[in-house]
Write a protein that holds these residues in place. Structure first.
Motif, mmCIF file in Angstrom:
data_model
loop_
_atom_site.group_PDB
_atom_site.id
_atom_site.type_symbol
_atom_site.label_atom_id
_atom_site.label_comp_id
_atom_site.label_asym_id
_atom_site.label_seq_id
_atom_site.Cartn_x
_atom_site.Cartn_y
_atom_site.Cartn_z
ATOM 1 N N ASP A 142 0.826 -1.212 0.000
ATOM 2 C CA ASP A 142 0.000 0.000 0.000
ATOM 3 C C ASP A 142 0.858 1.259 0.000
ATOM 4 O O ASP A 142 0.558 2.222 -0.693
ATOM 5 N N TYR A 143 1.924 1.226 0.771
ATOM 6 C CA TYR A 143 2.791 2.397 0.863
ATOM 7 C C TYR A 143 3.523 2.658 -0.455
ATOM 8 O O TYR A 143 3.615 3.809 -0.900
ATOM 9 N N GLU A 144 4.007 1.611 -1.090
ATOM 10 C CA GLU A 144 4.687 1.770 -2.380
ATOM 11 C C GLU A 144 3.719 2.304 -3.432
ATOM 12 O O GLU A 144 4.072 3.168 -4.243
ATOM 13 N N ARG A 145 2.499 1.792 -3.421
ATOM 14 C CA ARG A 145 1.471 2.269 -4.346
ATOM 15 C C ARG A 145 1.176 3.749 -4.089
ATOM 16 O O ARG A 145 1.011 4.537 -5.021
ATOM 17 N N LYS A 146 1.136 4.122 -2.821
ATOM 18 C CA LYS A 146 0.884 5.517 -2.453
ATOM 19 C C LYS A 146 2.003 6.426 -2.965
ATOM 20 O O LYS A 146 1.726 7.484 -3.540
ATOM 21 N N LYS A 165 12.467 9.434 6.085
ATOM 22 C CA LYS A 165 13.231 9.410 4.832
ATOM 23 C C LYS A 165 13.646 7.987 4.463
ATOM 24 O O LYS A 165 13.574 7.610 3.293
ATOM 25 N N ALA A 166 14.042 7.187 5.446
ATOM 26 C CA ALA A 166 14.454 5.804 5.157
ATOM 27 C C ALA A 166 13.294 4.999 4.563
ATOM 28 O O ALA A 166 13.501 4.198 3.643
ATOM 29 N N ASP A 167 12.084 5.226 5.056
ATOM 30 C CA ASP A 167 10.909 4.527 4.511
ATOM 31 C C ASP A 167 10.632 4.956 3.076
ATOM 32 O O ASP A 167 10.286 4.133 2.221
ATOM 33 N N VAL A 168 10.764 6.252 2.820
ATOM 34 C CA VAL A 168 10.554 6.765 1.458
ATOM 35 C C VAL A 168 11.592 6.173 0.515
ATOM 36 O O VAL A 168 11.261 5.717 -0.592
ATOM 37 N N MET A 169 12.840 6.140 0.941
ATOM 38 C CA MET A 169 13.907 5.596 0.100
ATOM 39 C C MET A 169 13.696 4.102 -0.158
ATOM 40 O O MET A 169 13.925 3.622 -1.273
ATOM 41 N N ASP A 170 13.240 3.373 0.852
ATOM 42 C CA ASP A 170 12.933 1.946 0.670
ATOM 43 C C ASP A 170 11.819 1.755 -0.353
ATOM 44 O O ASP A 170 11.878 0.860 -1.198
ATOM 45 N N ALA A 171 10.792 2.591 -0.288
ATOM 46 C CA ALA A 171 9.684 2.495 -1.244
ATOM 47 C C ALA A 171 10.163 2.821 -2.655
ATOM 48 O O ALA A 171 9.780 2.150 -3.624
ATOM 49 N N LEU A 172 11.006 3.828 -2.791
ATOM 50 C CA LEU A 172 11.550 4.174 -4.106
ATOM 51 C C LEU A 172 12.412 3.041 -4.653
ATOM 52 O O LEU A 172 12.345 2.723 -5.847
ATOM 53 N N GLU A 173 13.214 2.417 -3.793
ATOM 54 C CA GLU A 173 14.021 1.265 -4.225
ATOM 55 C C GLU A 173 13.132 0.109 -4.674
ATOM 56 O O GLU A 173 13.426 -0.567 -5.651
ATOM 57 N N ALA A 174 12.044 -0.122 -3.958
ATOM 58 C CA ALA A 174 11.112 -1.188 -4.348
ATOM 59 C C ALA A 174 10.470 -0.878 -5.697
ATOM 60 O O ALA A 174 10.271 -1.780 -6.520
ATOM 61 N N LEU A 175 10.154 0.390 -5.946
ATOM 62 C CA LEU A 175 9.576 0.780 -7.240
ATOM 63 C C LEU A 175 10.595 0.624 -8.365
ATOM 64 O O LEU A 175 10.234 0.264 -9.489
ATOM 65 N N ILE A 176 11.865 0.862 -8.063
ATOM 66 C CA ILE A 176 12.919 0.646 -9.056
ATOM 67 C C ILE A 176 13.048 -0.846 -9.357
ATOM 68 O O ILE A 176 13.103 -1.252 -10.523
#
Length: 97
Positions: free
Chosen positions: A4-8, A37-48
């Motif tokens: 859900d967070y990655e989709r968001k 910030k670490a959570d945001v970066m993790d989500a961006l890495e997952a999207l990559i």
């Protein structure tokens, strides 16, 4: 399938870019999502990793490229649709919805 967070985060990136003609900064993403910030970066890495975005130079979000702005059709979670209760009373609309 995206969390859900990655989709968001993906939807924020897509909508922000279309509305403001630029991508939000990492700080703006932390404000909009309410995460660190670490959570945001993790989500961006997952999207990559899932190939929704491409981000080679990670010094700035201006270098981001969205490959797919929506979650893929086969990966969406199944939503169970329920029928509303059938009742001939007009008050149901005001009390149940």
């Amino acid at each position: 399938m995206l969390s859900d967070y990655e989709r968001k985060v993906l939807r924020i990136l897509y909508n922000y870019k279309s509305g403001r003609r630029r991508f939000p900064t990492v700080h703006e993403l932390t404000v909009k999502t309410g995460k660190y910030k670490a959570d945001v970066m993790d989500a961006l890495e997952a999207l990559i990793t899932a190939r929704y975005i491409h981000w080679e130079d990670k010094s700035d979000t201006a270098n981001l490229v969205i490959l797919e702005g929506w979650e893929r059709e086969g990966e969406r979670p199944k939503v169970e649709h329920r029928k509303p209760p059938v009742n001939n009373s007009n008050t149901d609309y005001w009390t149940q919805y």
